[in-house]
Design an enzyme around this catalytic site. Structure first.
Site, PDB file in Angstrom:
ATOM      1  N   TYR A  86     -88.755  14.924 -70.137  1.00  0.00           N
ATOM      2  CA  TYR A  86     -88.946  15.734 -69.167  1.00  0.00           C
ATOM      3  C   TYR A  86     -86.804  15.893 -69.180  1.00  0.00           C
ATOM      4  O   TYR A  86     -86.963  14.283 -68.998  1.00  0.00           O
ATOM      5  CB  TYR A  86     -89.356  15.079 -67.585  1.00  0.00           C
ATOM      6  CG  TYR A  86     -91.021  15.351 -67.433  1.00  0.00           C
ATOM      7  CD1 TYR A  86     -91.414  15.962 -68.468  1.00  0.00           C
ATOM      8  CD2 TYR A  86     -91.610  14.228 -67.066  1.00  0.00           C
ATOM      9  CE1 TYR A  86     -93.118  16.565 -69.019  1.00  0.00           C
ATOM     10  CE2 TYR A  86     -93.170  14.194 -67.329  1.00  0.00           C
ATOM     11  CZ  TYR A  86     -93.998  15.084 -67.958  1.00  0.00           C
ATOM     12  OH  TYR A  86     -95.024  15.245 -67.304  1.00  0.00           O
ATOM     13  N   HIS A 116     -98.430  11.521 -74.609  1.00  0.00           N
ATOM     14  CA  HIS A 116     -97.830  12.696 -74.431  1.00  0.00           C
ATOM     15  C   HIS A 116     -98.728  13.721 -74.789  1.00  0.00           C
ATOM     16  O   HIS A 116     -97.976  13.983 -75.930  1.00  0.00           O
ATOM     17  CB  HIS A 116     -96.575  12.837 -74.159  1.00  0.00           C
ATOM     18  CG  HIS A 116     -96.099  13.758 -72.749  1.00  0.00           C
ATOM     19  ND1 HIS A 116     -95.017  13.687 -72.327  1.00  0.00           N
ATOM     20  CD2 HIS A 116     -96.722  14.608 -72.028  1.00  0.00           C
ATOM     21  CE1 HIS A 116     -94.374  14.537 -72.114  1.00  0.00           C
ATOM     22  NE2 HIS A 116     -95.419  14.958 -71.479  1.00  0.00           N
TER      23      HIS A 116
HETATM   24  P1  NAD Z   1     -96.941  20.844 -59.917  1.00  0.00           P
HETATM   25  O1  NAD Z   1     -98.824  21.820 -59.575  1.00  0.00           O
HETATM   26  O2  NAD Z   1     -96.770  20.248 -59.921  1.00  0.00           O
HETATM   27  O3  NAD Z   1     -95.620  22.088 -59.515  1.00  0.00           O
HETATM   28  C1  NAD Z   1     -94.113  21.822 -59.480  1.00  0.00           C
HETATM   29  C2  NAD Z   1     -93.371  23.091 -58.913  1.00  0.00           C
HETATM   30  O4  NAD Z   1     -94.044  23.621 -57.474  1.00  0.00           O
HETATM   31  C3  NAD Z   1     -92.044  22.482 -58.909  1.00  0.00           C
HETATM   32  O5  NAD Z   1     -91.633  23.946 -59.266  1.00  0.00           O
HETATM   33  C4  NAD Z   1     -91.607  21.943 -57.285  1.00  0.00           C
HETATM   34  O6  NAD Z   1     -90.900  22.580 -56.977  1.00  0.00           O
HETATM   35  C5  NAD Z   1     -92.795  23.196 -56.804  1.00  0.00           C
HETATM   36  N1  NAD Z   1     -93.325  22.889 -55.623  1.00  0.00           N
HETATM   37  C6  NAD Z   1     -93.598  21.193 -54.742  1.00  0.00           C
HETATM   38  N2  NAD Z   1     -94.525  21.354 -54.210  1.00  0.00           N
HETATM   39  C7  NAD Z   1     -93.531  22.242 -53.145  1.00  0.00           C
HETATM   40  C8  NAD Z   1     -93.590  23.116 -51.696  1.00  0.00           C
HETATM   41  N3  NAD Z   1     -94.221  22.412 -50.646  1.00  0.00           N
HETATM   42  N4  NAD Z   1     -92.687  24.538 -51.885  1.00  0.00           N
HETATM   43  C9  NAD Z   1     -92.499  24.801 -52.382  1.00  0.00           C
HETATM   44  N5  NAD Z   1     -92.287  24.371 -53.418  1.00  0.00           N
HETATM   45  C10 NAD Z   1     -93.095  23.443 -53.932  1.00  0.00           C
HETATM   46  O7  NAD Z   1     -96.483  20.974 -61.178  1.00  0.00           O
HETATM   47  P2  NAD Z   1     -95.493  19.631 -62.419  1.00  0.00           P
HETATM   48  O8  NAD Z   1     -94.432  19.216 -61.770  1.00  0.00           O
HETATM   49  O9  NAD Z   1     -95.194  20.338 -63.664  1.00  0.00           O
HETATM   50  O10 NAD Z   1     -96.894  18.870 -62.266  1.00  0.00           O
HETATM   51  C11 NAD Z   1     -96.942  17.478 -61.469  1.00  0.00           C
HETATM   52  C12 NAD Z   1     -96.237  16.239 -62.693  1.00  0.00           C
HETATM   53  O11 NAD Z   1     -97.644  15.822 -63.313  1.00  0.00           O
HETATM   54  C13 NAD Z   1     -95.466  16.817 -62.909  1.00  0.00           C
HETATM   55  O12 NAD Z   1     -94.018  16.093 -62.956  1.00  0.00           O
HETATM   56  C14 NAD Z   1     -95.424  14.925 -64.465  1.00  0.00           C
HETATM   57  O13 NAD Z   1     -95.350  13.741 -63.635  1.00  0.00           O
HETATM   58  C15 NAD Z   1     -97.356  15.475 -63.614  1.00  0.00           C
HETATM   59  N6  NAD Z   1     -97.334  16.305 -65.116  1.00  0.00           N
HETATM   60  C16 NAD Z   1     -97.774  15.600 -66.754  1.00  0.00           C
HETATM   61  C17 NAD Z   1     -98.275  15.997 -67.631  1.00  0.00           C
HETATM   62  C18 NAD Z   1     -98.562  15.585 -69.044  1.00  0.00           C
HETATM   63  O14 NAD Z   1     -98.861  13.990 -68.936  1.00  0.00           O
HETATM   64  N7  NAD Z   1     -98.880  16.251 -70.473  1.00  0.00           N
HETATM   65  C19 NAD Z   1     -98.444  17.462 -67.242  1.00  0.00           C
HETATM   66  C20 NAD Z   1     -98.063  18.281 -66.327  1.00  0.00           C
HETATM   67  C21 NAD Z   1     -97.688  17.191 -65.412  1.00  0.00           C
END
Ligand code: NAD
Length: 312
Positions: free
Chosen positions: A56, A120
């Site tokens: 990231y 990952h």
């Molecule tokens: P997410 O579905 O959590 O969405 C994040 C987006 O939504 C961001 O733009 C954020 O600003 C927005 N958001 C969050 N709360 C909000 C609110 N209250 N109002 C408006 N917008 C809002 O997607 P993500 O961050 O990619 O996934 C969550 C976490 O899961 C990642 O940060 C990561 O730690 C993990 N993840 C891991 C993998 C992997 O290991 N392959 C893949 C995807 C995600």
């Protein structure tokens, strides 16, 4: 905040987890001050589990998270990071890179141990190598005390199942598969449970697709999926409810996962999401949003090597 046990481990974590991908500027620029405030607000509101990766922002998210957690009692939170992915097209699942990666993450995160280290996006690698080389290297690091638990992450559920069926892992992190849009994770949870593997859920907002702002330009979903998400956001707005509220509440209520990681780069989003996660669920609105999303329900997109998406 509700706490849940990561089955098979001694880790109790908050049902809403902090996803640190946005700290790597994945969804737009986040400065150190804003990122730090979001982490501190999460801790203050009872969030006790943080997920990050060297990928990231090409290490930026780990650096920011490490700085934000500096001085916080290490026994009060669970820290998960990853190995194997370092750039959009940059993967290295070798044992040597795993050992170096963990040491680098420990330094950036300012800690002597990592509670969970996950392979990952394993679908981009050779699954045989993951089983025979990457996971054994992590197990050695566990025996050395640097890592407490070992897990895998990725998008295609068959790839996760394939490795989980062949190697001993503590956790599987799946993303975008338990949301308003896609509930396919539910079909696979028994497979993991039978093997004593805990499931972690991530991306309840479908990586921004289920927000009023909409998906980022790099989002891999087909255009029709994104059009339906935009229609769902409009419907919610007309009813005076944020789509994000429904989406967060819906995912966090799912009891078969230990936590749901949400990316929330600023303090306001943290406060909103924690408030929404355990509030009332508007069943009528949920049914209406379900109808809008029905044409694209459980639609997926390709990720990684095609052969890794074959059912095990
Ligand atoms: P997410 O579905 O959590 O969405 C994040 C987006 O939504 C961001 O733009 C954020 O600003 C927005 N958001 C969050 N709360 C909000 C609110 N209250 N109002 C408006 N917008 C809002 O997607 P993500 O961050 O990619 O996934 C969550 C976490 O899961 C990642 O940060 C990561 O730690 C993990 N993840 C891991 C993998 C992997 O290991 N392959 C893949 C995807 C995600």
């Amino acid at each position: 905040m509700e706490d849940r046990l990561i089955e098979g481990t001694d880790l109790r974590v908050s049902a809403l987890g902090y996803g640190a991908a946005p700290l790597g500027d994945v969804y737009g620029r986040v400065n150190l001050r804003t990122g730090t405030r979001s982490v501190r607000a999460a801790l203050e509101l009872g969030v006790t589990v943080f997920d990050v990766s060297p990928y990231y922002g090409r290490t930026r998210a780990e650096t920011v998270l490490g700085q934000a957690l500096a001085g916080v009692d290490r026994d009060t939170y669970t820290l998960a990071t990853k190995v194997g992915r370092y750039g959009t097209d940059e993967f290295d699942f070798s044992a040597a890179r795993v050992r170096r990666s963990v040491d680098e993450s420990l330094a950036r995160l300012g800690t002597g141990h990592l509670d969970l280290v996950q392979v990952h996006d394993l679908e981009f690698g050779d699954l045989g190598q993951v089983v025979e080389e990457t996971l054994p290297a992590l197990t050695e690091l566990r025996d050395a005390g640097k890592v407490r638990h070992v897990g895998i992450t990725g998008y295609p559920l068959p790839a996760l199942a394939s490795v989980a069926g062949r190697a001993r892992v503590d956790t599987v992190l799946s993303y975008c598969h338990y949301t308003l849009l896609d509930r396919s994770l539910d079909d696979w949870v028994p497979y993991f449970a039978e093997r004593g593997i805990a499931v972690l859920n991530a991306s309840p907002l479908a990586m921004g697709a289920l927000t009023a702002r909409g998906a980022p330009p790099w989002h891999p979903a087909p255009a029709e999926v994104l059009r339906c998400c935009a229609a769902a956001a409009e419907l919610c707005a007309r009813r005076g409810v944020a789509l994000e509220q429904l989406a967060v509440r819906f995912a966090v209520a799912y009891p078969r996962v230990a936590t749901t990681f949400v990316g929330m780069p600023d303090e306001e989003q943290v406060r909103r999401n924690v408030g929404w996660a355990f509030g009332p669920l508007d069943e009528e609105l949920l049914a209406d949003v379900d109808r809008v999303l029905a044409p694209v329900r459980n639609h997926t997109w390709p990720s990684g090597r095609p052969e890794n998406s074959e059912p095990p």
